[in-house]
Design an enzyme around this catalytic site. Structure first.
Site, mmCIF file in Angstrom:
data_model
loop_
_atom_site.group_PDB
_atom_site.id
_atom_site.type_symbol
_atom_site.label_atom_id
_atom_site.label_comp_id
_atom_site.label_asym_id
_atom_site.label_seq_id
_atom_site.Cartn_x
_atom_site.Cartn_y
_atom_site.Cartn_z
ATOM 1 C CE1 TYR A 61 -11.774 -21.621 -23.109
ATOM 2 C CE2 TYR A 61 -9.405 -21.634 -23.440
ATOM 3 C CZ TYR A 61 -10.691 -21.520 -23.953
ATOM 4 O OH TYR A 61 -10.869 -21.319 -25.286
ATOM 5 C CD GLU A 63 -15.586 -24.237 -22.988
ATOM 6 O OE1 GLU A 63 -15.920 -25.377 -22.617
ATOM 7 O OE2 GLU A 63 -15.094 -24.012 -24.100
ATOM 8 C CG ASP A 207 -29.355 -3.405 -29.225
ATOM 9 O OD1 ASP A 207 -28.601 -2.990 -28.305
ATOM 10 O OD2 ASP A 207 -28.940 -3.653 -30.372
ATOM 11 C CB THR A 233 -22.084 -2.172 -25.763
ATOM 12 O OG1 THR A 233 -22.471 -0.798 -25.727
ATOM 13 C CG2 THR A 233 -22.571 -2.803 -27.054
ATOM 14 C CE LYS A 236 -22.063 1.430 -28.987
ATOM 15 N NZ LYS A 236 -22.018 0.007 -29.003
ATOM 16 N NE ARG A 242 -13.795 -1.792 -28.173
ATOM 17 C CZ ARG A 242 -14.643 -0.917 -28.737
ATOM 18 N NH1 ARG A 242 -15.652 -1.345 -29.444
ATOM 19 N NH2 ARG A 242 -14.462 0.367 -28.601
HETATM 20 N N1 PLP Z 1 -26.617 -2.736 -30.973
HETATM 21 C C1 PLP Z 1 -26.577 -1.404 -31.126
HETATM 22 C C2 PLP Z 1 -27.850 -0.632 -31.018
HETATM 23 C C3 PLP Z 1 -25.364 -0.756 -31.368
HETATM 24 O O1 PLP Z 1 -25.345 0.564 -31.525
HETATM 25 C C4 PLP Z 1 -24.188 -1.528 -31.451
HETATM 26 C C5 PLP Z 1 -22.884 -0.902 -31.721
HETATM 27 O O2 PLP Z 1 -22.734 0.246 -31.949
HETATM 28 C C6 PLP Z 1 -24.292 -2.917 -31.306
HETATM 29 C C7 PLP Z 1 -25.516 -3.494 -31.066
HETATM 30 C C8 PLP Z 1 -23.086 -3.803 -31.474
HETATM 31 O O3 PLP Z 1 -22.141 -3.663 -30.503
HETATM 32 P P1 PLP Z 1 -20.656 -4.244 -30.760
HETATM 33 O O4 PLP Z 1 -20.000 -3.305 -31.699
HETATM 34 O O5 PLP Z 1 -20.063 -4.277 -29.379
HETATM 35 O O6 PLP Z 1 -20.832 -5.609 -31.328
#
Ligand code: PLP
Length: 421
Positions: A61, A63, A207, A233, A236, A242
């Site tokens: 843990y 935090e 994003d 993320t 990918k 993950r």
């Molecule tokens: N943002 C975008 C543009 C995505 O393509 C994805 C997932 O495919 C996410 C956010 C969310 O990611 P997660 O599935 O890890 O929550």
């Protein structure tokens, strides 16, 4: 960068202790390695990443942040998180990195929390045009808690209309503009978005969940120099565990950190953070640049092959790791095509195309991506063949067994690292 199979520190122990679960893991291994994996958001991560994921750091843990924890005994995991932060900052040339988000969705929730109050206006890409659920869909927190204005793609070019984005921004004065998508095959002009955000005094959030790996390898331009906040993320094209992450300017560092913890999350997943650090180091290696270039070249080859089979690429092509395919000319729905491909050992997903006449559960399109097959060592020649196999599987479902045999032949030569253990 071809990886060896890896199942964790002691798979035989799991087999003895919990044969039922061990069998599920073996079945998934067989599924993933026995067919073609064309899901654009997936990859085969490395054994080093898997080793970190399967480590004792899962027990701790922690935090808080390195040097500022709410638990004792964090001096060792502090080193893991500092390493992950330093590597992320260096890899992406970012002023600040937060490596704690559990996923891309959690990273977006935290980024919004850092920049917005409930009820504030944000401008983001519409889900049916390629945006993500967390960009303001009504079934997601983002659509319920914020006043969301959506932009889409033009009917003729099927690409983002920057004039429309600017008009919407001027009219609605959003506090945040979100760029980035989940099913958009083209490059995004981050500089144009920056200009629009500056004109209306909005924060720019990129994003880049899908494309961060390509940015890490230099195959496409980075969003970091343009955006105030970048969410991503790690699982990918980046080929990590993950998980999620946030990069931001020094100005926003404290706000972003407070938004991740304590606002959105509790204890960080230290094993995942260690695995992210391993992935960042792998992505900084020179071979990774070549990998990302091959991912893009392979996506183009796959796209061209599908186009030659009468399956139209939305926007006319791709600049990235994925393509969106319009199936209307061959009169098969996305749902049916997904099913026919599955029967032939090809895993991909149905996807809405812009202005899709079909509902989201059916769709008129497919999304295909090349991170997995590129990790397996395939090149443009193989991707041309993959396109032919996808077309055969969809057009002639009665020949599924024959297509599957050719798929098996391909993956027997180009094995994912999971193919043996
Ligand atoms: N943002 C975008 C543009 C995505 O393509 C994805 C997932 O495919 C996410 C956010 C969310 O990611 P997660 O599935 O890890 O929550």
């Amino acid at each position: 960068m071809r990886a060896e199979p890896f199942f964790g520190p002691d798979f035989t122990l799991l087999q003895r202790q919990d044969p039922e679960m061990a069998q599920i893991l073996l079945d998934e291994l067989e599924r993933a390695s026995g067919g073609l994996q064309l899901i654009a958001s997936e990859n085969f991560t490395s054994p080093a990443v898997m080793a970190a994921l399967g480590s004792t750091l899962t027990n701790k843990y922690a935090e808080g942040y390195p040097g500022r924890r709410y638990y004792g005994g964090c001096e060792v995991v502090d080193r893991a998180e500092r390493l992950a932060i330093d590597r992320a900052r260096r890899l992406f040339a970012a002023e600040h990195a937060n490596v704690q988000p559990h996923s891309g969705a959690s990273a977006n929730l935290a980024a919004y929390a850092a920049l917005l109050q409930p009820g504030d206006t944000m401008l983001a890409m519409a889900l049916p045009h390629g945006g993500h659920l967390t960009h303001g869909s009504k079934v997601n927190f983002s659509g319920r808690w914020f006043d969301v204005v959506s932009y889409g793609v033009r009917r003729d070019t099927e690409q983002i209309d920057y004039d429309e984005v600017r008009d919407l921004a001027l009219r609605n004065q959003p506090k945040v503009i979100v760029c980035g998508a989940t099913a958009y095959p083209r490059l995004i002009d981050f500089s144009a978005f920056r200009g629009i955000a500056d004109e209306v005094g909005a924060w720019l959030l990129a994003d880049v969940a899908h494309t961060i790996g390509l940015m890490a390898g230099g195959a496409i331009p980075s969003a970091v120099p343009y955006a105030d906040v970048v969410t991503f993320t790690t699982h990918k094209a980046l080929r990590g565990p993950r998980g999620g992450g946030i990069l931001c300017t020094a100005e926003l560092a404290a706000r972003v950190d407070r938004a991740v913890f304590p606002f959105v999350q509790g204890g960080p997943l230290m094993h995942a953070i260690a695995a992210k650090a391993v992935a960042f180091a792998e992505a900084a290696a020179p071979e990774f640049a070549g990998y990302t270039q091959r991912v893009v070249a392979n996506a183009k080859a796959l796209c061209d092959s599908l186009a030659a089979e009468g399956m139209r690429p939305v926007s006319g092509g791709t600049d990235s790791h994925l393509a969106l395919i319009d199936l209307r000319a061959i009169e098969v729905t996305g749902a049916e095509a997904e099913k026919r491909c599955a029967a032939a050992g090809i895993t991909l997903n149905r996807n809405a195309i812009p202005y899709d006449p079909e509902p989201a559960s059916i769709t008129s399109g497919l999304r295909v991506g090349t991170p997995c097959v590129t990790t397996q060592g395939m090149g443009p020649e193989q991707l041309k063949e993959v396109g032919t196999l996808v077309a055969q599987a969809i057009r002639y479902p009665e020949n599924a067994a024959e297509v599957q045999e050719r798929v098996s032949g391909m993956v027997a030569i180009h094995k994912p690292y999971l193919s043996e253990y």
